[in-house]
Motif scaffolding. Structure first.
Motif, PDB file in Angstrom:
ATOM      1  N   LEU A 159       0.952  -1.293   0.136  1.00 29.04           N
ATOM      2  CA  LEU A 159      -0.004   0.165   0.144  1.00 29.04           C
ATOM      3  C   LEU A 159       0.764   1.114   0.030  1.00 29.04           C
ATOM      4  O   LEU A 159       0.565   2.162  -0.633  1.00 29.04           O
ATOM      5  CB  LEU A 159      -0.893  -0.043   1.283  1.00 29.04           C
ATOM      6  N   LEU A 160       1.922   1.314   0.862  1.00 26.68           N
ATOM      7  CA  LEU A 160       2.778   2.609   0.885  1.00 26.68           C
ATOM      8  C   LEU A 160       3.277   2.578  -0.641  1.00 26.68           C
ATOM      9  O   LEU A 160       3.405   3.734  -1.281  1.00 26.68           O
ATOM     10  CB  LEU A 160       3.824   2.235   1.840  1.00 26.68           C
ATOM     11  N   TYR A 161       3.993   1.668  -1.188  1.00 28.79           N
ATOM     12  CA  TYR A 161       4.648   1.950  -2.586  1.00 28.79           C
ATOM     13  C   TYR A 161       3.803   2.251  -3.525  1.00 28.79           C
ATOM     14  O   TYR A 161       3.943   3.154  -4.287  1.00 28.79           O
ATOM     15  CB  TYR A 161       5.652   0.513  -2.667  1.00 28.79           C
ATOM     16  N   SER A 162       2.832   1.168  -3.683  1.00 30.89           N
ATOM     17  CA  SER A 162       1.878   1.478  -4.701  1.00 30.89           C
ATOM     18  C   SER A 162       0.978   2.784  -4.568  1.00 30.89           C
ATOM     19  O   SER A 162       0.813   3.531  -5.688  1.00 30.89           O
ATOM     20  CB  SER A 162       0.938   0.081  -4.901  1.00 30.89           C
ATOM     21  N   CYS A 163       0.640   3.023  -3.727  1.00 31.61           N
ATOM     22  CA  CYS A 163      -0.186   4.345  -3.397  1.00 31.61           C
ATOM     23  C   CYS A 163       0.402   5.489  -3.541  1.00 31.61           C
ATOM     24  O   CYS A 163       0.277   6.510  -4.123  1.00 31.61           O
ATOM     25  CB  CYS A 163      -0.828   4.407  -2.078  1.00 31.61           C
ATOM     26  N   LEU A 164       2.077   5.662  -3.154  1.00 34.15           N
ATOM     27  CA  LEU A 164       2.766   6.563  -3.366  1.00 34.15           C
ATOM     28  C   LEU A 164       2.880   6.906  -4.929  1.00 34.15           C
ATOM     29  O   LEU A 164       2.866   8.068  -5.184  1.00 34.15           O
ATOM     30  CB  LEU A 164       4.248   6.271  -2.793  1.00 34.15           C
ATOM     31  N   TRP A 165       3.306   5.872  -5.478  1.00 35.78           N
ATOM     32  CA  TRP A 165       3.527   6.081  -6.926  1.00 35.78           C
ATOM     33  C   TRP A 165       2.383   6.312  -7.870  1.00 35.78           C
ATOM     34  O   TRP A 165       2.350   7.094  -8.791  1.00 35.78           O
ATOM     35  CB  TRP A 165       4.473   4.804  -7.473  1.00 35.78           C
ATOM     36  N   ALA A 166       1.293   5.607  -7.428  1.00 32.06           N
ATOM     37  CA  ALA A 166      -0.150   6.163  -7.890  1.00 32.06           C
ATOM     38  C   ALA A 166      -0.288   7.620  -7.907  1.00 32.06           C
ATOM     39  O   ALA A 166      -0.967   8.102  -8.588  1.00 32.06           O
ATOM     40  CB  ALA A 166      -1.212   5.138  -7.482  1.00 32.06           C
ATOM     41  N   MET A 167      -0.048   7.955  -6.666  1.00 30.73           N
ATOM     42  CA  MET A 167      -0.355   9.329  -6.370  1.00 30.73           C
ATOM     43  C   MET A 167       0.569  10.097  -7.252  1.00 30.73           C
ATOM     44  O   MET A 167       0.085  11.421  -7.838  1.00 30.73           O
ATOM     45  CB  MET A 167      -0.156   9.823  -4.848  1.00 30.73           C
ATOM     46  N   ARG A 168       1.529   9.921  -7.530  1.00 33.82           N
ATOM     47  CA  ARG A 168       2.612  10.739  -8.122  1.00 33.82           C
ATOM     48  C   ARG A 168       2.185  10.580  -9.819  1.00 33.82           C
ATOM     49  O   ARG A 168       2.698  11.806 -10.317  1.00 33.82           O
ATOM     50  CB  ARG A 168       4.126  10.140  -8.171  1.00 33.82           C
ATOM     51  N   PHE A 199      -5.503  12.550  -1.568  1.00 31.15           N
ATOM     52  CA  PHE A 199      -6.465  12.223  -0.191  1.00 31.15           C
ATOM     53  C   PHE A 199      -6.475  10.649  -0.152  1.00 31.15           C
ATOM     54  O   PHE A 199      -5.945  10.100   0.603  1.00 31.15           O
ATOM     55  CB  PHE A 199      -7.780  12.624  -0.405  1.00 31.15           C
ATOM     56  N   TRP A 200      -6.898   9.978  -1.198  1.00 29.64           N
ATOM     57  CA  TRP A 200      -6.764   8.508  -1.440  1.00 29.64           C
ATOM     58  C   TRP A 200      -5.534   8.061  -1.359  1.00 29.64           C
ATOM     59  O   TRP A 200      -5.376   6.937  -0.831  1.00 29.64           O
ATOM     60  CB  TRP A 200      -7.684   7.969  -2.255  1.00 29.64           C
ATOM     61  N   GLY A 201      -4.482   8.618  -1.988  1.00 31.17           N
ATOM     62  CA  GLY A 201      -3.217   8.108  -1.851  1.00 31.17           C
ATOM     63  C   GLY A 201      -2.543   8.085  -0.548  1.00 31.17           C
ATOM     64  O   GLY A 201      -2.069   6.936  -0.124  1.00 31.17           O
ATOM     65  N   SER A 202      -2.940   9.239  -0.109  1.00 26.84           N
ATOM     66  CA  SER A 202      -2.245   9.195   1.257  1.00 26.84           C
ATOM     67  C   SER A 202      -2.940   8.617   2.352  1.00 26.84           C
ATOM     68  O   SER A 202      -2.398   7.878   3.143  1.00 26.84           O
ATOM     69  CB  SER A 202      -2.332  10.799   1.829  1.00 26.84           C
TER      70      SER A 202
END
Length: 316
Positions: free
Chosen positions: A207-216, A223-226
């Motif tokens: 979740l940390l890695y995928s959401c970080l790059w999905a947000m970038r 909001f949902w990435g964080s």
């Protein structure tokens, strides 16, 4: 990296299957919580007695939870691959950890059910090793009774008299220690803990890695990435169920059921980073009307009327 057409073709083919798998996984994990709802107790002894009486519920809940975690492989892999397709900086070799996380949690659910049922059988059959002597347990209970007071201490045991409360306290302590030993000595207890810990670490990373790059790359809003990253950290604190909040959102996003639709990066097939606060401020300034110094009143002017009088005086 693949070209845009390949990215859009692959994602278009898997949007609905991955979205349905996500919602199915969530439903199964939630159903497992209801299935095991009848198993409860204030201490290990009561818990194992309840598990013994509802062993089929323990097994059913484990099967449902294990299946639910298996389904959650789909959204985690989908998001990781979508982010990797839009940024060459994503380390694609880490996809193995993303896949392993829910698999480990699935195995842990099954092993934990086996350990619980084995411990319940051993405890109820009287085969559990005692962890404390009756004399030591009675001494501990007398100390608690003295610290709390006889009345308050008795209220913990349904208002029993001091001697009766002391006896019940002693029996409970001895039984709880036996139950704790039965759990720890179960053949699959250690493996269940190991797989569960590994699964939580893996889920936190996924979740940390995928959401970080999905947000970038613009695949997830800030909001949902964080929130996804925060819930990944929560998974390490034995709060895996809270991640279902994020999975519900992502499942609806994949199925195209969100009111605002998917972020533009999905349809573009490339990264569309969200503007920073500074870029937003600059864009808002560029969109405002340009400042004309000629229209600004000079010092001492009261406004447009003084400006008009000055122009007539200059013409005269």
């Amino acid at each position: 990296m693949r070209n845009k057409a390949e990215i859009l073709e692959w994602e278009g083919r898997w949007f609905v299957p991955a979205g349905l798998a996500t919602l199915a996984g969530i439903a199964l994990v939630i159903a497992s919580a209801f299935a095991i709802g009848g198993v409860s107790g204030d201490g290990d002894a009561e818990l194992l007695r309840s598990a013994y009486d509802h062993s089929s519920s323990v097994t059913l809940a484990a099967i449902l939870q294990a299946a639910g975690f298996l389904f959650l492989v789909a959204p985690l892999v989908f998001l990781f691959k979508a982010a990797a397709a839009r940024s060459g900086r994503v380390r694609y070799q880490l996809i193995g950890l993303v896949i392993a996380a829910p698999l480990f949690l699935s195995v842990a659910a099954v092993l934990n059910a086996v350990a619980t049922n084995d411990a319940a059988d051993a405890f109820v059959a009287g085969n559990a090793k005692p962890g404390i002597t009756v004399k030591a347990a009675a001494s501990d209970c007398r100390s608690e009774q003295k610290d709390q007071g006889a009345k308050e201490f008795g209220e913990e045991y349904d208002g029993a008299s001091p001697p009766a409360a002391l006896e019940r306290c002693t029996q409970t302590k001895v039984a709880d220690e036996e139950a704790t030993n039965a759990i720890s000595e179960s053949s699959t207890h250690g493996a269940a803990i190991g797989f569960g810990f590994g699964g939580r670490i893996g889920l936190a990373f996924a979740l940390l890695y995928s959401c970080l790059w999905a947000m970038r790359t613009g695949l997830l809003t800030r909001f949902w990435g964080s929130l996804g990253m925060a819930l990944g950290v929560a998974a390490l604190l034995l709060l895996v169920q809270f991640t279902m909040i994020w999975f519900i959102y992502f499942g609806l996003l994949l199925l195209g059921r969100l009111p605002g639709g998917r972020p533009p990066a999905w349809a573009a097939g490339e990264a569309i980073p969200w503007p920073t606060p500074g870029e937003k401020a600059a864009a808002s300034l560029e969109g405002s009307e340009p400042f004309d110094p000629a229209e600004s009143p000079e010092p001492g002017d009261d406004g447009p009327a003084d400006g008009e009088r000055r122009k007539r005086k200059q013409r005269d």
